[in-house]
Design a protein around this motif. Structure first.
Motif: not given
Length: 75
Positions: A56, A60, A64
């Motif tokens: 996770k 992310e 991003n």
């Protein structure tokens, strides 16, 4: 429940296979794009200077980043 951490090399291969290739972000005709994307992920992995992190957390970071814009395909 604490999620297990994985090696950065595993996370790069996992993300590329599941989000770039399978989700239609790259096709066989645009193999150069796939190589560029994979190389950028490896560069990010080296810049993080970490040996392990969760899936996770890695997802992310890549989502991003400025170069990766995954799309969802409808079947």
């Amino acid at each position: 429940m604490v999620k297990p951490k994985a090696k950065i090399e595993h996370l790069i291969n996992w993300y590329f296979g599941n989000f770039c290739y399978r989700r239609g972000r790259i096709d066989l005709e645009s193999e150069n794009y796939g190589r560029i994307c994979y190389d950028k992920m490896q560069k990010i992995g080296k810049e993080l200077n970490l040996k392990e992190m969760t899936h996770k957390e890695f997802r992310e970071i890549i989502k991003n980043s400025l170069f990766c814009k995954p799309i969802k395909r409808e079947f």
